[in-house]
Design a protein around this motif. Sequence first.
Motif, short mmCIF file in Angstrom:
data_model
loop_
_atom_site.label_atom_id
_atom_site.label_comp_id
_atom_site.label_asym_id
_atom_site.label_seq_id
_atom_site.Cartn_x
_atom_site.Cartn_y
_atom_site.Cartn_z
N ARG A 208 -1.83 -1.14 1.93
CA ARG A 208 -0.73 -0.16 2.11
C ARG A 208 -0.23 0.35 0.76
N ALA A 209 -0.18 -0.54 -0.24
CA ALA A 209 0.36 -0.13 -1.54
C ALA A 209 -0.71 0.49 -2.44
N ARG A 279 4.96 6.06 -6.39
CA ARG A 279 4.09 4.99 -6.90
C ARG A 279 4.93 3.78 -7.32
N GLN A 282 5.86 1.83 -4.34
CA GLN A 282 4.72 1.05 -3.82
C GLN A 282 4.52 -0.24 -4.62
N ALA A 285 7.23 -2.62 -3.88
CA ALA A 285 7.10 -3.16 -2.53
C ALA A 285 6.13 -4.34 -2.49
N VAL A 286 5.14 -4.34 -3.39
CA VAL A 286 4.19 -5.46 -3.44
C VAL A 286 4.96 -6.74 -3.78
#
Length: 436
Positions: A208-209, A279, A282, A285-286
């Motif tokens: 997803r990321a 970006r 993302q 979010a990881v």
Amino acid sequence: MGEVVLSTSKLNRIVAIGTDAVRVQAGVPLTALDAALAAEGKYYPPAPTFMGAFVGGTIATNAAGAATFRHGVTRDWVTALRVVLASGEILEIVRGGTLASTRVPVPTYRVPAVAKCSAGYFAAPGMDLIDVFIGSEGTLGVITEATLRVVPERPALVLAFVAIDEVGAALRLVADLRRDAIPLCLSGIEHMDARCLSLLREDGVDRRAGVSLPDRARIALLMTFELPPTLTAEDAFDQIGRATDVAMAHSPLARLCRTFDSAGVFDRVEIAVPGDRARAAQLLAVREAVPAAVNARIAAAQRTIDPRISKTAADMIVPFDRLGELMALYDREFRARGLDAAIWGHISDGNLHPNVLPRSFADVESGREAILAFGRSVLRMGGSPLAEHGVGRNSIKRQLLREMYGDDGIEEMRGVKRALDPDWKLAPGVLFTPTR
Ligand SMILES: Cc1cc2nc3c(=O)[nH]c(=O)nc-3n(C[C@H](O)[C@H](O)[C@H](O)COP(=O)(O)OP(=O)(O)OC[C@H]3O[C@@H](n4cnc5c(N)ncnc54)[C@H](O)[C@@H]3O)c2cc1C
């Protein structure tokens, strides 16, 4: 437990934003504070990774976060507080007034000299009254309003993410980046161990990321850099593209690329340049998916295996030069006990969060014993077994607090509590019990 719950939801006003300070009520969430400051081009750095926290809660826990390496902890940013004592008395406290002139006794224990420590009441010779309340976890008074320093110019953020095959190589890279922190404009480095990476893969977070987490990777790093506010994405690409150009010798991103190149990871680094919010989100979010993945598995184990299963985690910090030793100790102890565990945290501060993934209640009990053993080793290394999450009523954390300061230290804390809340009304049982 017989006490009342106090909501600060109506203390939700940002009173005033000045050039380098903000006056804000305690019930303002950090998301709202950040949005208001961003609109004025300003920045409040010591936010914990959890932006759902409220200003009052972060002061009461002396929260720290990803930017602590560069900017310190909440304590360093609080210049004034309005506090309501249990008696109803209102204190207006401005940094600069010493404790000596008040009725509060100054504890004599020594707080470990590490980047962050959220372990009971702060103490230092000649200390300031305001510092008694910061980190006091709601036990001494209710914070209703605060004045916080802010950075007048919001920096341009650059994020970099890389998965590395060997822990030793990652530690060397972190040490190099720390050494060069000022020219690189480094704000902090987060890390995720191999077990975290396997959880992320299981949950499909990497897909997803859009990041690569190869099976051979043992560790991943997420780095944040605070560059001058005027730096554009084009400038950033220019510095990166001309990293070896002598004209770029002193530009932070060119220097960063050369550091990645020397570490042999240049080709693997993912970068979010200034303005590329999608970006950056993302990559963040990881990191945020790691505690979420662990908490979801603990909740599932609680539901399906044993309702006594609970979060079994530590939050410890050591001086950076002892970090390799601490990481080896965590691995050894978890392996010897046959425990499944994931470790992540604020590696640039020497602050890691080992979390057990319990498969039985016996794992929880064994994990608690491991945490106590870690705490004793961390104290021997000159660190703090309670770095940023506070103590609360958690029995293991209360025991770690006793190991830090001894029964006499806890008695000195009780002296502070009696001076400010003699009827023991606020948060009874948090940090310590009323009697020895
Ligand atoms: C997913 C997640 C990630 C986190 N990551 C980090 C991190 O990286 N770094 C870090 O430092 N912390 C971290 N934390 C902990 C977080 O910083 C604290 O939970 C947060 O600062 C507490 O704020 P809150 O408003 O949620 O307070 P609460 O959880 O409601 O309260 C925390 C304590 O503060 C007291 N308190 C709250 N408001 C007041 C007030 N107005 N006056 C007096 N006492 C008060 C409460 O009594 C309680 O003892 C994380 C938490 C979560 C859930």
